[in-house]
Enzyme design. Structure first.
Site, PDB file in Angstrom:
ATOM      1  N   GLU A  43      -7.912  -0.383   4.911  1.00 29.08           N
ATOM      2  CA  GLU A  43      -6.452  -0.543   4.787  1.00 29.08           C
ATOM      3  C   GLU A  43      -5.871  -1.083   6.088  1.00 29.08           C
ATOM      4  O   GLU A  43      -5.005  -1.958   6.085  1.00 29.08           O
ATOM      5  CB  GLU A  43      -5.809   0.800   4.427  1.00 29.08           C
ATOM      6  CG  GLU A  43      -6.154   1.248   3.014  1.00 29.08           C
ATOM      7  CD  GLU A  43      -5.683   2.643   2.663  1.00 29.08           C
ATOM      8  OE1 GLU A  43      -5.627   2.954   1.471  1.00 29.08           O
ATOM      9  OE2 GLU A  43      -5.377   3.434   3.569  1.00 29.08           O
TER      10      GLU A  43
ATOM     11  N   LYS B 277      -2.110   7.719   6.677  1.00 32.84           N
ATOM     12  CA  LYS B 277      -2.791   7.180   5.504  1.00 32.84           C
ATOM     13  C   LYS B 277      -4.264   7.604   5.540  1.00 32.84           C
ATOM     14  O   LYS B 277      -4.757   8.017   6.570  1.00 32.84           O
ATOM     15  CB  LYS B 277      -2.700   5.648   5.495  1.00 32.84           C
ATOM     16  CG  LYS B 277      -1.289   5.158   5.274  1.00 32.84           C
ATOM     17  CD  LYS B 277      -1.197   3.638   5.152  1.00 32.84           C
ATOM     18  CE  LYS B 277      -2.236   3.021   4.311  1.00 32.84           C
ATOM     19  NZ  LYS B 277      -2.346   3.581   2.948  1.00 32.84           N
TER      20      LYS B 277
ATOM     21  N   GLY C  76      -6.934   8.744   0.432  1.00 32.95           N
ATOM     22  CA  GLY C  76      -7.895   8.193  -0.533  1.00 32.95           C
ATOM     23  C   GLY C  76      -9.145   7.648   0.146  1.00 32.95           C
ATOM     24  O   GLY C  76      -9.930   6.918  -0.477  1.00 32.95           O
TER      25      GLY C  76
ATOM     26  N   ASP D 153       0.841  -1.198   0.000  1.00 29.20           N
ATOM     27  CA  ASP D 153       0.000   0.000   0.000  1.00 29.20           C
ATOM     28  C   ASP D 153       0.875   1.247   0.000  1.00 29.20           C
ATOM     29  O   ASP D 153       2.062   1.199   0.352  1.00 29.20           O
ATOM     30  CB  ASP D 153      -0.919  -0.014   1.245  1.00 29.20           C
ATOM     31  CG  ASP D 153      -2.094   0.939   1.113  1.00 29.20           C
ATOM     32  OD1 ASP D 153      -2.212   1.629   0.085  1.00 29.20           O
ATOM     33  OD2 ASP D 153      -2.904   0.983   2.061  1.00 29.20           O
TER      34      ASP D 153
HETATM   35  C1  5RP Z   1      -5.654   5.815   0.618  1.00 29.13           C
HETATM   36  C2  5RP Z   1      -4.264   5.924   1.118  1.00 29.13           C
HETATM   37  C3  5RP Z   1      -3.187   6.035   0.104  1.00 29.13           C
HETATM   38  O1  5RP Z   1      -2.283   5.001   0.285  1.00 29.13           O
HETATM   39  C4  5RP Z   1      -2.507   7.361   0.283  1.00 29.13           C
HETATM   40  O2  5RP Z   1      -3.475   8.390   0.211  1.00 29.13           O
HETATM   41  C5  5RP Z   1      -1.447   7.589  -0.805  1.00 29.13           C
HETATM   42  O3  5RP Z   1      -2.069   7.738  -2.035  1.00 29.13           O
HETATM   43  P1  5RP Z   1      -1.279   8.027  -3.351  1.00 29.13           P
HETATM   44  O4  5RP Z   1      -0.500   6.810  -3.702  1.00 29.13           O
HETATM   45  O5  5RP Z   1      -2.370   8.356  -4.347  1.00 29.13           O
HETATM   46  O6  5RP Z   1      -0.381   9.220  -3.108  1.00 29.13           O
HETATM   47  O7  5RP Z   1      -3.998   5.894   2.287  1.00 29.13           O
HETATM   48  O8  5RP Z   1      -6.593   5.843   1.641  1.00 29.13           O
END
Ligand code: 5RP
Length: 229
Positions: A109, A100, A103, A87
């Site tokens: 997660e 985190k 998104g 992730d």
């Molecule tokens: C989603 C997350 C993502 O891992 C985090 O936002 C990083 O995203 P990106 O790879 O688009 O920068 O925690 O909930």
């Protein structure tokens, strides 16, 4: 004289997404996170889809991408333990602690991370920070607790706002709302996560300290750097 072009953030994400394939165990089910960096990983994973059993996904968005590429998605309840979870992160520090949830998928997660033996974080170098807290901290909350939780974050010096989508509170995959909290300096992520997690109405706080990364594949101008924690 030819000058070396610096890679874009998108190219760094592709690089670490592909590098993460080395952690995927053939014949097994892999834990898959959410976000633009993970999307690069999912695309790379599709190249070895016939050599894995499938994936456990952390969001509806990742599930959609995985299935569109022909990768079987298992419910997390069908799988006792995963050898690896891959992730991204919004911030990661030198100890492997992360923020985190940018998104909005933080709760699922954390669930998939908790059922995995190893957390491999994939991130471009802009995500590496000395102290967590510059990125607004996502917190998934039960809607009826929102205003009280905003006041509780204020006691820690945080300014919490409700995340919106099209002018309305964003609704997560779990049917809840999200707060984004600015103004925090999280110097003790383990204690902070434990403290906020037990506030009534908090579903999940986006500090991943108890479920920290074991490895970070960091995309840098000089290539992929492997950090172990
Ligand atoms: C989603 C997350 C993502 O891992 C985090 O936002 C990083 O995203 P990106 O790879 O688009 O920068 O925690 O909930």
């Amino acid at each position: 004289m030819s000058q070396k072009r610096t890679m874009t953030q998108d190219e760094l994400k592709t690089l670490v997404g592909q590098a993460a394939l080395q952690y995927v165990v053939p014949g097994e089910i892999v834990g898959v996170g959410t976000g633009s960096t993970v999307n690069k990983f999912i695309d790379a994973l599709a190249t070895m889809k016939d050599r894995i059993k499938g994936a456990v996904s952390s969001s509806e968005a990742s599930t959609k991408r995985l299935t569109a590429l022909g990768i079987t998605v298992f419910d997390s309840n069908e799988v006792a333990e995963l050898s690896v979870y891959i992730d991204g992160a919004d911030e990661i520090d030198a100890r492997g602690y992360m923020i985190k949830g940018g998104g909005a998928a933080l709760t699922r997660e954390k669930i998939v991370a908790a059922q995995s033996r190893q957390f491999v974080c994939i991130a471009d170098e802009s995500k590496l920070v000395p102290t967590l807290g510059k990125f607004p901290l996502p917190v998934e909350v039960i809607p009826m607790a929102t205003q009280r939780l905003i006041r509780q974050f204020a006691t820690l010096g945080g300014r919490a706002t409700v995340r919106l989508a099209d002018g309305q509170p964003l609704v997560t995959d779990n049917g809840q709302h999200l707060l984004d909290v600015t103004g925090l300096q999280i110097s003790d992520p383990l204690a902070f996560e434990s403290q906020v997690n037990q506030w009534p109405g908090v579903v999940t706080v986006g500090v991943f300290a108890h479920q920290k990364a074991h490895v970070c594949l960091l995309g840098t101008a000089g290539g992929v750097k492997t950090l172990k924690f």
